[in-house]
Design a protein around this motif. Structure first.
Motif, PDB file in Angstrom:
ATOM      1  N   HIS A  15     -42.157  24.043   3.608  1.00 34.09           N
ATOM      2  CA  HIS A  15     -40.928  23.383   3.726  1.00 34.09           C
ATOM      3  C   HIS A  15     -41.253  21.913   2.923  1.00 34.09           C
ATOM      4  N   ARG A  16     -39.981  21.331   2.384  1.00 35.56           N
ATOM      5  CA  ARG A  16     -40.203  20.086   1.603  1.00 35.56           C
ATOM      6  C   ARG A  16     -40.752  19.024   2.628  1.00 35.56           C
ATOM      7  N   PRO A  17     -41.546  18.221   2.414  1.00 30.16           N
ATOM      8  CA  PRO A  17     -41.972  17.225   3.095  1.00 30.16           C
ATOM      9  C   PRO A  17     -40.712  16.162   3.458  1.00 30.16           C
ATOM     10  N   THR A  18     -40.671  15.601   4.842  1.00 24.38           N
ATOM     11  CA  THR A  18     -39.707  14.807   5.111  1.00 24.38           C
ATOM     12  C   THR A  18     -40.364  13.341   5.195  1.00 24.38           C
ATOM     13  N   PHE A  19     -39.612  12.493   4.599  1.00 28.26           N
ATOM     14  CA  PHE A  19     -39.920  10.815   4.767  1.00 28.26           C
ATOM     15  C   PHE A  19     -39.124  10.314   5.756  1.00 28.26           C
ATOM     16  N   ARG A  20     -39.867   9.728   6.688  1.00 24.31           N
ATOM     17  CA  ARG A  20     -39.455   9.227   7.617  1.00 24.31           C
ATOM     18  C   ARG A  20     -39.455   7.513   7.401  1.00 24.31           C
ATOM     19  N   GLY A  21     -38.423   6.854   7.974  1.00 26.20           N
ATOM     20  CA  GLY A  21     -38.494   5.278   7.768  1.00 26.20           C
ATOM     21  C   GLY A  21     -37.339   4.970   7.055  1.00 26.20           C
ATOM     22  N   SER A  22     -37.318   3.590   6.636  1.00 26.87           N
ATOM     23  CA  SER A  22     -36.305   2.800   5.585  1.00 26.87           C
ATOM     24  C   SER A  22     -36.666   3.060   4.092  1.00 26.87           C
ATOM     25  N   SER A  23     -35.914   3.133   3.359  1.00 21.81           N
ATOM     26  CA  SER A  23     -36.089   3.036   1.889  1.00 21.81           C
ATOM     27  C   SER A  23     -36.757   1.898   1.581  1.00 21.81           C
ATOM     28  N   VAL A  24     -36.240   0.653   2.514  1.00 15.19           N
ATOM     29  CA  VAL A  24     -36.796  -0.617   1.908  1.00 15.19           C
ATOM     30  C   VAL A  24     -38.349  -0.566   2.171  1.00 15.19           C
ATOM     31  N   GLY A  25     -38.747   0.027   3.371  1.00 12.19           N
ATOM     32  CA  GLY A  25     -40.239   0.134   3.604  1.00 12.19           C
ATOM     33  C   GLY A  25     -41.115   0.694   2.933  1.00 12.19           C
ATOM     34  N   TRP A  26     -40.467   1.934   2.151  1.00 11.75           N
ATOM     35  CA  TRP A  26     -40.923   2.706   1.220  1.00 11.75           C
ATOM     36  C   TRP A  26     -41.209   2.157  -0.076  1.00 11.75           C
ATOM     37  N   GLY A  27     -40.120   1.360  -0.570  1.00  8.77           N
ATOM     38  CA  GLY A  27     -40.187   0.565  -1.765  1.00  8.77           C
ATOM     39  C   GLY A  27     -41.017  -0.580  -1.646  1.00  8.77           C
ATOM     40  N   ILE A  28     -41.236  -1.166  -0.436  1.00 16.43           N
ATOM     41  CA  ILE A  28     -42.221  -2.369  -0.595  1.00 16.43           C
ATOM     42  C   ILE A  28     -43.671  -1.668  -0.794  1.00 16.43           C
ATOM     43  N   ALA A  29     -43.879  -0.710  -0.102  1.00 14.82           N
ATOM     44  CA  ALA A  29     -45.207   0.076  -0.190  1.00 14.82           C
ATOM     45  C   ALA A  29     -45.253   0.455  -1.659  1.00 14.82           C
ATOM     46  N   ALA A  30     -44.355   1.029  -2.191  1.00  9.75           N
ATOM     47  CA  ALA A  30     -44.507   1.237  -3.684  1.00  9.75           C
ATOM     48  C   ALA A  30     -44.920   0.278  -4.625  1.00  9.75           C
ATOM     49  N   VAL A  31     -44.128  -0.905  -4.456  1.00  8.72           N
ATOM     50  CA  VAL A  31     -44.425  -2.060  -5.118  1.00  8.72           C
ATOM     51  C   VAL A  31     -45.861  -2.320  -4.987  1.00  8.72           C
ATOM     52  N   PHE A  32     -46.318  -2.429  -3.689  1.00  9.85           N
ATOM     53  CA  PHE A  32     -47.621  -2.809  -3.313  1.00  9.85           C
ATOM     54  C   PHE A  32     -48.794  -2.056  -4.081  1.00  9.85           C
ATOM     55  N   TRP A  33     -48.672  -0.654  -3.880  1.00  4.97           N
ATOM     56  CA  TRP A  33     -49.628   0.415  -4.534  1.00  4.97           C
ATOM     57  C   TRP A  33     -49.510   0.272  -5.885  1.00  4.97           C
ATOM     58  N   LEU A  34     -48.385   0.440  -6.465  1.00  6.12           N
ATOM     59  CA  LEU A  34     -48.454   0.243  -7.944  1.00  6.12           C
ATOM     60  C   LEU A  34     -48.923  -1.069  -8.537  1.00  6.12           C
ATOM     61  N   SER A  35     -48.622  -2.116  -7.776  1.00  6.50           N
ATOM     62  CA  SER A  35     -49.265  -3.431  -8.454  1.00  6.50           C
ATOM     63  C   SER A  35     -50.784  -3.457  -8.313  1.00  6.50           C
ATOM     64  N   PHE A  36     -51.416  -2.904  -7.436  1.00  4.61           N
ATOM     65  CA  PHE A  36     -52.969  -2.638  -7.314  1.00  4.61           C
ATOM     66  C   PHE A  36     -53.464  -1.697  -8.436  1.00  4.61           C
ATOM     67  N   ALA A  37     -52.639  -0.568  -8.681  1.00  3.17           N
ATOM     68  CA  ALA A  37     -52.752   0.301  -9.722  1.00  3.17           C
ATOM     69  C   ALA A  37     -52.711  -0.481 -11.162  1.00  3.17           C
ATOM     70  N   VAL A  38     -52.002  -1.276 -11.335  1.00  2.00           N
ATOM     71  CA  VAL A  38     -51.673  -2.022 -12.624  1.00  2.00           C
ATOM     72  C   VAL A  38     -52.978  -3.208 -12.625  1.00  2.00           C
ATOM     73  N   GLN A  39     -53.292  -3.752 -11.498  1.00  2.00           N
ATOM     74  CA  GLN A  39     -54.333  -4.424 -11.357  1.00  2.00           C
ATOM     75  C   GLN A  39     -55.702  -3.955 -11.934  1.00  2.00           C
ATOM     76  N   ASP A  40     -55.701  -2.643 -11.532  1.00  2.00           N
ATOM     77  CA  ASP A  40     -57.050  -1.704 -11.707  1.00  2.00           C
ATOM     78  C   ASP A  40     -57.059  -1.489 -13.203  1.00  2.00           C
ATOM     79  N   LEU A  41     -55.873  -0.939 -13.674  1.00  2.00           N
ATOM     80  CA  LEU A  41     -55.644  -0.589 -15.266  1.00  2.00           C
ATOM     81  C   LEU A  41     -56.162  -1.728 -15.964  1.00  2.00           C
ATOM     82  N   VAL A  42     -55.580  -3.092 -15.647  1.00  2.00           N
ATOM     83  CA  VAL A  42     -55.727  -4.108 -16.506  1.00  2.00           C
ATOM     84  C   VAL A  42     -57.056  -4.322 -16.543  1.00  2.00           C
ATOM     85  N   GLY A  43     -57.876  -4.299 -15.403  1.00  2.00           N
ATOM     86  CA  GLY A  43     -59.670  -4.510 -15.442  1.00  2.00           C
ATOM     87  C   GLY A  43     -60.134  -3.622 -16.173  1.00  2.00           C
ATOM     88  N   ILE A  44     -59.707  -2.433 -15.871  1.00  2.00           N
ATOM     89  CA  ILE A  44     -60.462  -1.474 -16.959  1.00  2.00           C
ATOM     90  C   ILE A  44     -60.336  -1.724 -18.448  1.00  2.00           C
TER      91      ILE A  44
END
Length: 88
Positions: A15-44
């Motif tokens: 079955h397709r995974p179901t994502f619960r919660g608000s889209s705002v919460g998921w968006g904030i988490a996305a920005v948070f984790w992607l900003s860490f990924a960019v910081q890691d990439l810049v450091g590398i």
């Protein structure tokens, strides 16, 4: 026969995974984790190369960011229905 017994006898289906919660919460988490990924990439890039641990950290943070972006899109496209309104 019991309804649940009939359902358990059949094949397991994916079955397709179901994502619960608000889209705002998921968006904030996305920005948070992607900003860490960019910081890691810049450091590398500035450090001249990646160690095995640095590469794994970059892959993990990028994967978490992608999952959160997918969660954002899924909650926007398929919102969960709320309970029916009642007048008190």
């Amino acid at each position: 026969m019991d309804e649940n017994a009939d359902q358990q006898k059949g094949r397991l289906r994916l079955h397709r995974p179901t994502f619960r919660g608000s889209s705002v919460g998921w968006g904030i988490a996305a920005v948070f984790w992607l900003s860490f990924a960019v910081q890691d990439l810049v450091g590398i890039v500035q450090g001249g190369g990646a160690s095995v641990g640095g590469g794994l950290l970059l892959a993990a943070t990028a994967a978490l960011g992608v999952v959160c972006v997918i969660g954002t899109v899924a909650t926007i496209r398929h919102p969960r229905k709320g309970p029916p309104a009642t007048d008190h």
